[in-house]
Enzyme design. Structure first.
Site, PDB file in Angstrom:
ATOM      1  N   ASN A   1       1.051  -2.032   0.203  1.00  0.00           N
ATOM      2  CA  ASN A   1      -0.048   0.311   0.271  1.00  0.00           C
ATOM      3  C   ASN A   1       0.623   0.934   0.008  1.00  0.00           C
ATOM      4  O   ASN A   1       2.003   0.816   0.157  1.00  0.00           O
ATOM      5  CB  ASN A   1      -0.911   0.345   1.105  1.00  0.00           C
ATOM      6  CG  ASN A   1      -0.063   0.123   2.875  1.00  0.00           C
ATOM      7  OD1 ASN A   1       0.781   0.746   2.289  1.00  0.00           O
ATOM      8  ND2 ASN A   1      -0.141  -1.199   3.216  1.00  0.00           N
TER       9      ASN A   1
ATOM     10  N   ASP B   1      -4.192  -6.268   5.404  1.00  0.00           N
ATOM     11  CA  ASP B   1      -5.738  -7.526   5.543  1.00  0.00           C
ATOM     12  C   ASP B   1      -5.244  -9.074   5.354  1.00  0.00           C
ATOM     13  O   ASP B   1      -6.194  -9.983   5.777  1.00  0.00           O
ATOM     14  CB  ASP B   1      -7.080  -6.694   5.455  1.00  0.00           C
ATOM     15  CG  ASP B   1      -6.724  -5.382   6.123  1.00  0.00           C
ATOM     16  OD1 ASP B   1      -6.621  -5.727   7.905  1.00  0.00           O
ATOM     17  OD2 ASP B   1      -7.771  -4.359   6.380  1.00  0.00           O
TER      18      ASP B   1
ATOM     19  N   LYS C   1       9.186 -17.233 -10.241  1.00  0.00           N
ATOM     20  CA  LYS C   1       8.252 -16.455 -11.153  1.00  0.00           C
ATOM     21  C   LYS C   1       7.103 -16.762 -12.376  1.00  0.00           C
ATOM     22  O   LYS C   1       7.232 -17.883 -12.348  1.00  0.00           O
ATOM     23  CB  LYS C   1       9.041 -15.552 -12.579  1.00  0.00           C
ATOM     24  CG  LYS C   1       8.984 -14.114 -12.679  1.00  0.00           C
ATOM     25  CD  LYS C   1       9.672 -13.306 -13.329  1.00  0.00           C
ATOM     26  CE  LYS C   1       8.865 -12.016 -14.536  1.00  0.00           C
ATOM     27  NZ  LYS C   1       9.719 -11.951 -15.959  1.00  0.00           N
TER      28      LYS C   1
ATOM     29  N   PHE D   1      -4.168   3.218  14.554  1.00  0.00           N
ATOM     30  CA  PHE D   1      -4.240   4.437  13.484  1.00  0.00           C
ATOM     31  C   PHE D   1      -5.494   4.088  12.505  1.00  0.00           C
ATOM     32  O   PHE D   1      -5.346   2.313  12.224  1.00  0.00           O
ATOM     33  CB  PHE D   1      -3.301   4.779  12.889  1.00  0.00           C
ATOM     34  CG  PHE D   1      -2.510   6.005  13.561  1.00  0.00           C
ATOM     35  CD1 PHE D   1      -1.660   5.646  14.206  1.00  0.00           C
ATOM     36  CD2 PHE D   1      -2.685   6.912  12.329  1.00  0.00           C
ATOM     37  CE1 PHE D   1      -0.948   6.526  14.965  1.00  0.00           C
ATOM     38  CE2 PHE D   1      -1.478   7.870  13.169  1.00  0.00           C
ATOM     39  CZ  PHE D   1      -0.572   7.413  14.217  1.00  0.00           C
TER      40      PHE D   1
ATOM     41  N   LYS E   1     -14.094   0.903  15.751  1.00  0.00           N
ATOM     42  CA  LYS E   1     -12.340   0.326  15.491  1.00  0.00           C
ATOM     43  C   LYS E   1     -11.474   0.233  16.638  1.00  0.00           C
ATOM     44  O   LYS E   1     -11.318  -1.015  17.427  1.00  0.00           O
ATOM     45  CB  LYS E   1     -11.549   0.428  14.879  1.00  0.00           C
ATOM     46  CG  LYS E   1     -11.182   0.125  13.207  1.00  0.00           C
ATOM     47  CD  LYS E   1     -10.077   0.616  12.064  1.00  0.00           C
ATOM     48  CE  LYS E   1     -10.515   0.979  11.033  1.00  0.00           C
ATOM     49  NZ  LYS E   1     -10.179   1.467  10.225  1.00  0.00           N
TER      50      LYS E   1
ATOM     51  N   LYS F   1     -11.336  -3.227  18.693  1.00  0.00           N
ATOM     52  CA  LYS F   1     -10.088  -3.831  18.975  1.00  0.00           C
ATOM     53  C   LYS F   1      -9.660  -3.161  20.794  1.00  0.00           C
ATOM     54  O   LYS F   1      -8.314  -4.249  20.627  1.00  0.00           O
ATOM     55  CB  LYS F   1      -9.179  -3.441  17.689  1.00  0.00           C
ATOM     56  CG  LYS F   1      -9.660  -3.479  16.387  1.00  0.00           C
ATOM     57  CD  LYS F   1      -8.277  -3.091  15.407  1.00  0.00           C
ATOM     58  CE  LYS F   1      -9.145  -3.768  13.965  1.00  0.00           C
ATOM     59  NZ  LYS F   1      -7.480  -3.638  12.986  1.00  0.00           N
TER      60      LYS F   1
END
Ligand code: CTP
Length: 433
Positions: free
Chosen positions: A243, A314, A324, A359, A373, A377
């Site tokens: 990301n 995730d 490959k 975060f 969250k 969590k």
């Protein structure tokens, strides 16, 4: 305020980045502000007054020995009329002069007379920026209420690569706009024209800048584990899923906590950032979400505080090809499996007194989803990170965060990630038992 518009006094000093000040001036004009530009004599060697006069439609004030214009009146009225003073680019020399109270030219004399908020965007060679004298000067100015927008990392004009590049123009504009919008009550303007009066009214008690919040050892004796950066989930030996996380927020948190006396473990996914050179920071490099989970579980046991700023994947490819993968006709599907939700798992391992800050990054319903969250969590705090506001989120040196704790919320303005880190640490320390 000039002609009903908020006025930005832009001071341009001697730096190769001075040409970027033209984009800054233009950006303010586009946003509907009026702009007055002041150039130091060295600044004028890099960019001409005419450029700014064309862009702003106002006279550019330049340091010269030509005393044909009403020097005294002109600089004091510029100081009085501004709603924000922005020094961009700010050279080490000018930062040093302001910190020393030196007023030996138009720009430094005017700055001393400004009572509006002041924002400084430094630009210089890395070694100069890291020089403790320059760092001390900036610390002193911060204690006097000056705000800074940290320079970026990159290739510098001198050929070196490192910190010192003028911050991104868009970030400078966004932070400035944030300050201008925050100043709800119009800045108190000084009535007299005597410099001695101006200095008296502004100075007051000298702050103890050595005891600035960011430097107070309020984290001494505590172990803080910080995660940062993205993870990389291998598909085959040459490809992976990742990301856009740059790691900047996590690294800023690690550096700020170490500065405040903590023993820090920085667990970082792959980033382009320099490993912090600080004896109080142990650096643990990881690659995948599963490496990150293992490292966090190992270090969490000894942690007093865990801050999960990493953007952990995730999902990860269900199988990793040994060789490959060769292309073939038609499309391709990669089957993904869920990774361990690190924070979700920690709720069963958490000891009494340990503090966990997560975060959260969302593209919609940021606060609502982040509050969920926090509960799901079992976190003590979550920093809800905007990625839709200009200048905030991935890759930027600035951020706009809302701190959500069990006992209240605090929305921070768009500020540098270093400053955001200190504000998050302030919010944590007052809640740690
Ligand atoms: N996180 C984690 N383990 C994961 C993924 C994320 O511990 N496998 C942590 C992140 O470091 C962050 C927090 O969880 O502190 C929130 O991450 P985010 O991806 O925004 O939230 P999710 O719970 O994954 O929610 P959603 O998928 O709905 O966005």
């Amino acid at each position: 305020m000039l002609d009903g518009k908020k006025n930005v006094l832009l001071a341009v000093t001697g730096s190769i980045a001075a040409y970027k000040a033209a984009d800054i001036a233009r950006g303010f004009i586009k946003k509907g502000y009026s702009v007055t530009v002041m150039l130091t004599a060295n600044g004028a060697k890099f960019i001409t007054p005419m450029t700014f006069e064309t862009l702003t439609g106002s006279k550019c004030l330049v340091d010269t020995f030509d005393r044909n214009f009403k020097y005294e009146v002109e600089h004091i009225s510029a100081a009085k009329a501004c709603d924000l003073l922005l020094v961009a680019p700010a050279s080490a020399n000018v930062i040093g002069k302001i910190a020393g109270g030196i007023a030996d030219d138009m720009v430094t004399t005017t700055i001393l007379a400004v009572t509006a908020p002041k924002l400084i965007a430094p630009a210089m060679n890395t070694a100069m920026y890291d020089n403790p004298i320059v760092q001390d000067n900036m610390k002193k100015l911060k204690a006097y209420g000056y705000q800074f927008i940290d320079p970026a990392e990159g290739l510098l004009a001198c050929g070196d690569t490192g910190r010192g590049k003028l911050a991104d123009v868009e970030d400078i504009l966004s932070v400035s706009q944030g300050i201008l919008e925050e100043t709800e009550n119009e800045t108190e303007k000084v009535s007299g024209t005597e410099l001695s009066d101006l200095n008296k009214s502004e100075a007051g008690e000298a702050p103890d800048y050595a005891a600035e919040a960011g430097d107070a050892p309020d984290y001494a004796g505590r172990t803080v584990v910080v995660t940062a950066g993205p993870t990389q989930e291998a598909i085959d030996p040459v490809r992976y899923i990742t990301n856009h996380s740059s790691g900047k927020m996590g690294y800023s948190l690690a550096e700020a906590a170490a500065k405040r006396g903590a023993k820090v473990v920085l667990i970082s996914g792959p980033t382009a950032l320099r490993v912090p050179e600080n004896e109080n920071i142990s650096f643990v490099p990881v690659v995948s979400a599963s490496d990150m989970a293992e490292a966090v579980f190992t270090h969490f046991e000894k942690a007093d505080i865990l801050i999960m700023a990493a953007a952990v994947a995730d999902y990860t490819p269900k199988t990793v090809a040994d060789q490959k993968i060769k292309k073939a006709d038609g499309g391709m599907t990669i089957e993904l499996a869920r990774t361990t939700d690190i924070l979700g798992t920690l709720k069963d391992r958490k000891r009494e007194g340990q503090f966990i800050c997560g975060f959260s990054m969302e593209t919609e319903n940021l606060l609502g989803n982040s509050r969920k969250k926090l509960v799901k969590k079992n976190l003590d705090m979550i920093a809800a990170n905007s990625i839709v506001d200009p200048g905030a989120g991935f890759g930027h040196d600035t951020n706009k965060v809302t701190i959500i704790a069990r006992d209240g919320e605090e929305s921070l303005p768009l500020i540098s990630k270093a400053e955001t880190a200190d504000r998050i640490l302030d919010a944590i320390i007052k809640r740690v038992k």
